[in-house]
Motif scaffolding. Sequence first.
Motif, PDB file in Angstrom:
ATOM      1  N   SER A  41      -3.512  -5.327  -4.814  1.00  0.00           N
ATOM      2  CA  SER A  41      -4.155  -4.394  -3.881  1.00  0.00           C
ATOM      3  C   SER A  41      -4.483  -5.151  -2.611  1.00  0.00           C
ATOM      4  O   SER A  41      -4.836  -6.328  -2.658  1.00  0.00           O
ATOM      5  CB  SER A  41      -5.416  -3.762  -4.487  1.00  0.00           C
ATOM      6  OG  SER A  41      -6.363  -4.741  -4.831  1.00  0.00           O
ATOM      7  N   ASN A  42      -4.371  -4.479  -1.489  1.00  0.00           N
ATOM      8  CA  ASN A  42      -4.571  -5.159  -0.219  1.00  0.00           C
ATOM      9  C   ASN A  42      -6.042  -5.423   0.057  1.00  0.00           C
ATOM     10  O   ASN A  42      -6.882  -4.543  -0.131  1.00  0.00           O
ATOM     11  CB  ASN A  42      -3.959  -4.337   0.927  1.00  0.00           C
ATOM     12  CG  ASN A  42      -4.085  -5.041   2.245  1.00  0.00           C
ATOM     13  OD1 ASN A  42      -5.005  -4.776   3.016  1.00  0.00           O
ATOM     14  ND2 ASN A  42      -3.185  -5.970   2.516  1.00  0.00           N
ATOM     15  N   ASN A  43      -6.352  -6.630   0.544  1.00  0.00           N
ATOM     16  CA  ASN A  43      -7.743  -7.028   0.745  1.00  0.00           C
ATOM     17  C   ASN A  43      -8.374  -6.428   1.998  1.00  0.00           C
ATOM     18  O   ASN A  43      -9.586  -6.496   2.179  1.00  0.00           O
ATOM     19  CB  ASN A  43      -7.852  -8.559   0.794  1.00  0.00           C
ATOM     20  CG  ASN A  43      -6.961  -9.173   1.862  1.00  0.00           C
ATOM     21  OD1 ASN A  43      -5.754  -8.986   1.851  1.00  0.00           O
ATOM     22  ND2 ASN A  43      -7.556  -9.904   2.782  1.00  0.00           N
ATOM     23  N   GLU A  44      -7.561  -5.813   2.883  1.00  0.00           N
ATOM     24  CA  GLU A  44      -8.113  -5.208   4.102  1.00  0.00           C
ATOM     25  C   GLU A  44      -8.302  -3.699   3.964  1.00  0.00           C
ATOM     26  O   GLU A  44      -9.329  -3.161   4.344  1.00  0.00           O
ATOM     27  CB  GLU A  44      -7.184  -5.495   5.291  1.00  0.00           C
ATOM     28  CG  GLU A  44      -7.056  -6.976   5.635  1.00  0.00           C
ATOM     29  CD  GLU A  44      -8.329  -7.552   6.242  1.00  0.00           C
ATOM     30  OE1 GLU A  44      -9.190  -6.776   6.693  1.00  0.00           O
ATOM     31  OE2 GLU A  44      -8.465  -8.782   6.245  1.00  0.00           O
ATOM     32  N   ILE A  45      -7.282  -3.024   3.419  1.00  0.00           N
ATOM     33  CA  ILE A  45      -7.351  -1.553   3.371  1.00  0.00           C
ATOM     34  C   ILE A  45      -7.443  -1.002   1.947  1.00  0.00           C
ATOM     35  O   ILE A  45      -7.588   0.202   1.760  1.00  0.00           O
ATOM     36  CB  ILE A  45      -6.153  -0.910   4.108  1.00  0.00           C
ATOM     37  CG1 ILE A  45      -4.824  -1.309   3.454  1.00  0.00           C
ATOM     38  CG2 ILE A  45      -6.161  -1.305   5.574  1.00  0.00           C
ATOM     39  CD1 ILE A  45      -3.622  -0.564   4.023  1.00  0.00           C
ATOM     40  N   GLY A  46      -7.349  -1.885   0.949  1.00  0.00           N
ATOM     41  CA  GLY A  46      -7.537  -1.450  -0.435  1.00  0.00           C
ATOM     42  C   GLY A  46      -6.369  -0.736  -1.072  1.00  0.00           C
ATOM     43  O   GLY A  46      -6.476  -0.254  -2.199  1.00  0.00           O
ATOM     44  N   ALA A  47      -5.244  -0.646  -0.365  1.00  0.00           N
ATOM     45  CA  ALA A  47      -4.100   0.091  -0.901  1.00  0.00           C
ATOM     46  C   ALA A  47      -3.521  -0.595  -2.137  1.00  0.00           C
ATOM     47  O   ALA A  47      -3.213  -1.789  -2.109  1.00  0.00           O
ATOM     48  CB  ALA A  47      -3.013   0.209   0.175  1.00  0.00           C
ATOM     49  N   LEU A  48      -3.381   0.168  -3.213  1.00  0.00           N
ATOM     50  CA  LEU A  48      -2.779  -0.349  -4.442  1.00  0.00           C
ATOM     51  C   LEU A  48      -1.266  -0.355  -4.295  1.00  0.00           C
ATOM     52  O   LEU A  48      -0.672   0.637  -3.874  1.00  0.00           O
ATOM     53  CB  LEU A  48      -3.172   0.520  -5.640  1.00  0.00           C
ATOM     54  CG  LEU A  48      -4.633   0.438  -6.072  1.00  0.00           C
ATOM     55  CD1 LEU A  48      -4.931   1.519  -7.104  1.00  0.00           C
ATOM     56  CD2 LEU A  48      -4.946  -0.932  -6.646  1.00  0.00           C
ATOM     57  N   GLN A  49      -0.657  -1.466  -4.651  1.00  0.00           N
ATOM     58  CA  GLN A  49       0.793  -1.596  -4.497  1.00  0.00           C
ATOM     59  C   GLN A  49       1.524  -1.215  -5.785  1.00  0.00           C
ATOM     60  O   GLN A  49       1.008  -1.456  -6.890  1.00  0.00           O
ATOM     61  CB  GLN A  49       1.147  -3.020  -4.073  1.00  0.00           C
ATOM     62  CG  GLN A  49       0.508  -3.438  -2.752  1.00  0.00           C
ATOM     63  CD  GLN A  49       0.784  -2.443  -1.631  1.00  0.00           C
ATOM     64  OE1 GLN A  49       1.942  -2.152  -1.325  1.00  0.00           O
ATOM     65  NE2 GLN A  49      -0.273  -1.925  -1.009  1.00  0.00           N
ATOM     66  N   PRO A  50       2.727  -0.650  -5.670  1.00  0.00           N
ATOM     67  CA  PRO A  50       3.467  -0.165  -6.851  1.00  0.00           C
ATOM     68  C   PRO A  50       4.169  -1.314  -7.590  1.00  0.00           C
ATOM     69  O   PRO A  50       5.385  -1.444  -7.549  1.00  0.00           O
ATOM     70  CB  PRO A  50       4.475   0.814  -6.236  1.00  0.00           C
ATOM     71  CG  PRO A  50       4.726   0.257  -4.864  1.00  0.00           C
ATOM     72  CD  PRO A  50       3.423  -0.341  -4.410  1.00  0.00           C
ATOM     73  N   ILE A  51       3.372  -2.124  -8.263  1.00  0.00           N
ATOM     74  CA  ILE A  51       3.911  -3.323  -8.925  1.00  0.00           C
ATOM     75  C   ILE A  51       4.961  -2.973  -9.975  1.00  0.00           C
ATOM     76  O   ILE A  51       5.983  -3.664 -10.106  1.00  0.00           O
ATOM     77  CB  ILE A  51       2.771  -4.159  -9.563  1.00  0.00           C
ATOM     78  CG1 ILE A  51       1.747  -4.585  -8.487  1.00  0.00           C
ATOM     79  CG2 ILE A  51       3.342  -5.385 -10.267  1.00  0.00           C
ATOM     80  CD1 ILE A  51       2.302  -5.445  -7.374  1.00  0.00           C
ATOM     81  N   ASP A  52       4.752  -1.895 -10.712  1.00  0.00           N
ATOM     82  CA  ASP A  52       5.733  -1.492 -11.737  1.00  0.00           C
ATOM     83  C   ASP A  52       7.103  -1.231 -11.110  1.00  0.00           C
ATOM     84  O   ASP A  52       8.135  -1.616 -11.667  1.00  0.00           O
ATOM     85  CB  ASP A  52       5.260  -0.234 -12.481  1.00  0.00           C
ATOM     86  CG  ASP A  52       4.125  -0.540 -13.436  1.00  0.00           C
ATOM     87  OD1 ASP A  52       3.870  -1.734 -13.699  1.00  0.00           O
ATOM     88  OD2 ASP A  52       3.486   0.419 -13.914  1.00  0.00           O
ATOM     89  N   LYS A  53       7.108  -0.577  -9.953  1.00  0.00           N
ATOM     90  CA  LYS A  53       8.375  -0.294  -9.269  1.00  0.00           C
ATOM     91  C   LYS A  53       9.000  -1.575  -8.716  1.00  0.00           C
ATOM     92  O   LYS A  53      10.222  -1.733  -8.707  1.00  0.00           O
ATOM     93  CB  LYS A  53       8.162   0.738  -8.174  1.00  0.00           C
ATOM     94  CG  LYS A  53       7.855   2.137  -8.701  1.00  0.00           C
ATOM     95  CD  LYS A  53       7.842   3.159  -7.580  1.00  0.00           C
ATOM     96  CE  LYS A  53       7.745   4.583  -8.121  1.00  0.00           C
ATOM     97  NZ  LYS A  53       6.484   4.864  -8.805  1.00  0.00           N
TER      98      LYS A  53
END
Length: 207
Positions: free
Chosen positions: A113-125
């Motif tokens: 997850s991004n430390n600035e905007i909190g966006a969760l990244q699609p790690i499974d994909k």
Amino acid sequence: FGRDQRRALEEAREKIAKFIECASSEIIFTGSGTEADNLAIKGLYWKSGKKLIVISGFEHKAVLEPAEWLVEKEGAELIQIPITKDGIIDLAFLKDLVAKRGSEIALISVMHSNNEIGALQPIDKVLEIAGDIPVHSDAVQSLLKVPVSFKGLTALSISAHKVGGPVGVGALVLKRGLDIPALLHGGGQEREIRSGTLNAPAICAFA
């Protein structure tokens, strides 16, 4: 006294491993999340014998700077995955890159997850697209905030002070059976990948 300390350390290792769904032998304790990131990026690069490093376009400096250092000092090539307006990596770009140059890629690193905007990244994909390419994820900002699992990853970084633990302890979770070159040499602790007397009180507090 030493045996008591060792027992407490291994119990802490098992507790953390259970929480993030990995084997206890896959946890390598470090002095920080930054050290864990450096160990992963440099170690996986050196282990691969390949030149191309792929990271997201907004990685923490603990991932970006080791990658840039490898470009400057070791002749690596760095490609950053663009970020969409939704704050996640451009999966189509990554898919196209892997299709064209997958055999050249040493590793892919995408933060959990991004430390600035909190966006969760699609790690499974990312794992689906990567196939056999090693994938590292910096999950320092995610631990205890959202579910974190090591399943499918090659390497994962976590840190104690982001979850209310003490400053000065982190961990690199590294796939069982994979040996990467060490950054610190000495007594051979932590699978001979991270030498140095372990900070037992901090590790137990982390757990």
